[in-house]
Design an enzyme around this catalytic site. Structure first.
Site, PDB file in Angstrom:
ATOM      1  N   CYS A   1       9.207  18.969 -24.550  1.00  0.00           N
ATOM      2  CA  CYS A   1       8.933  20.615 -24.644  1.00  0.00           C
ATOM      3  C   CYS A   1       8.019  21.025 -23.668  1.00  0.00           C
ATOM      4  O   CYS A   1       8.577  21.020 -22.270  1.00  0.00           O
ATOM      5  CB  CYS A   1       9.094  20.818 -25.958  1.00  0.00           C
TER       6      CYS A   1
ATOM      7  N   HIS B   1      12.328  18.700 -29.240  1.00  0.00           N
ATOM      8  CA  HIS B   1      10.942  17.575 -29.975  1.00  0.00           C
ATOM      9  C   HIS B   1      12.301  16.183 -30.883  1.00  0.00           C
ATOM     10  O   HIS B   1      12.451  16.362 -31.766  1.00  0.00           O
ATOM     11  CB  HIS B   1      10.372  19.069 -31.114  1.00  0.00           C
TER      12      HIS B   1
ATOM     13  N   GLU C   1       9.695  13.926 -31.658  1.00  0.00           N
ATOM     14  CA  GLU C   1       9.165  13.272 -32.590  1.00  0.00           C
ATOM     15  C   GLU C   1       8.916  13.650 -34.055  1.00  0.00           C
ATOM     16  O   GLU C   1       8.558  13.433 -34.977  1.00  0.00           O
ATOM     17  CB  GLU C   1       7.981  13.412 -31.875  1.00  0.00           C
TER      18      GLU C   1
END
Length: 232
Positions: free
Chosen positions: A98, A173, A175
């Site tokens: 990001c 994202h 994660e």
């Protein structure tokens, strides 16, 4: 010898989650730094001494709540940009997520600007196998990749991933899970989502539906970075 991963976080809500976990499974010792402390979130123009990327085997750059082109964070965006260029010159692989992906674009001749189509919550990305699928998003800026980069993921809103030498940038994202996104919602994200036309209750339930698959998909993305991008 144990390989070393430098993780650069920018504010207290950012976590590397399953991405960091896969690096650990692949034999990396994790060393993390945080640029803006919690008590400076409203005044993020801190001075920060970044480590030398050449002392590490890979660098992971996480997201942030600010724009990479904002004057309010120029005090540390400039030295972080130099870190990314130094890593690239030394052949140290960098994975940017990001804001981290936007920093990679900005550092290597691309650009970052406000997106006409902000993305909040899960959205579909087309691309190479490790990138293709539904990923959680939360961004109102988007990158234009450097001219010599290879786009490996995209959708109708923005380029979503590119490879440049040993650098991998993703706009989404990989994660985060629902608990992370709930933290964002509790920290002003509800108002942000609503102001952009998204229902926060729908967003969090959609993200939660992805939770079971996050570790495996994050692992596949890290493997792609280490086995294909970092060895190029």
């Amino acid at each position: 010898m144990t390989r070393r991963l430098l993780v650069i976080g920018h504010d207290y809500l950012e976590t590397a989650g399953s991405i960091e976990g896969r690096f650990a499974e692949r034999g990396y010792a994790i060393e993390s730094v945080r640029v803006v402390p919690a008590d400076r979130i409203d005044d993020p123009g801190v001075d920060f001494d970044f480590p030398d990327p050449r002392e590490y085997d890979a660098v992971l750059v996480l997201g942030a709540r600010w724009s990479s082109y904002s004057d309010t964070v120029a005090s540390w965006v400039k030295p972080e940009t130099e870190l990314l260029r130094s890593a690239d010159e030394a052949g140290v692989p960098v994975f940017g997520i990001c804001f981290g992906g936007q920093m990679l674009a900005q550092a290597h001749g691309g650009s970052v600007a406000a997106s006409p189509v902000p993305e909040i919550g899960p959205s579909v990305v087309a691309g190479v196998p490790a990138v293709a699928g539904v990923w959680t998003q939360w961004h109102s800026d988007r990158f234009t990749p450097p001219h010599d980069a290879t786009v490996v993921g995209a959708n109708g809103a923005a380029p979503q991933a590119f490879v440049l030498r040993r650098n991998l940038a993703v706009q989404f994202h990989p994660e985060v899970d629902a608990d992370n996104v709930q933290g964002w919602l509790d920290d002003g994200g509800v108002e942000d989502a609503r102001s952009r036309g998204f229902d926060p209750d729908v967003v969090i339930e959609h993200v939660r539906s992805l939770d079971a698959d996050i570790p495996a998909r994050a692992a596949a993305l890290v493997d792609y970075f280490l086995d294909e991008v970092a060895t190029s």
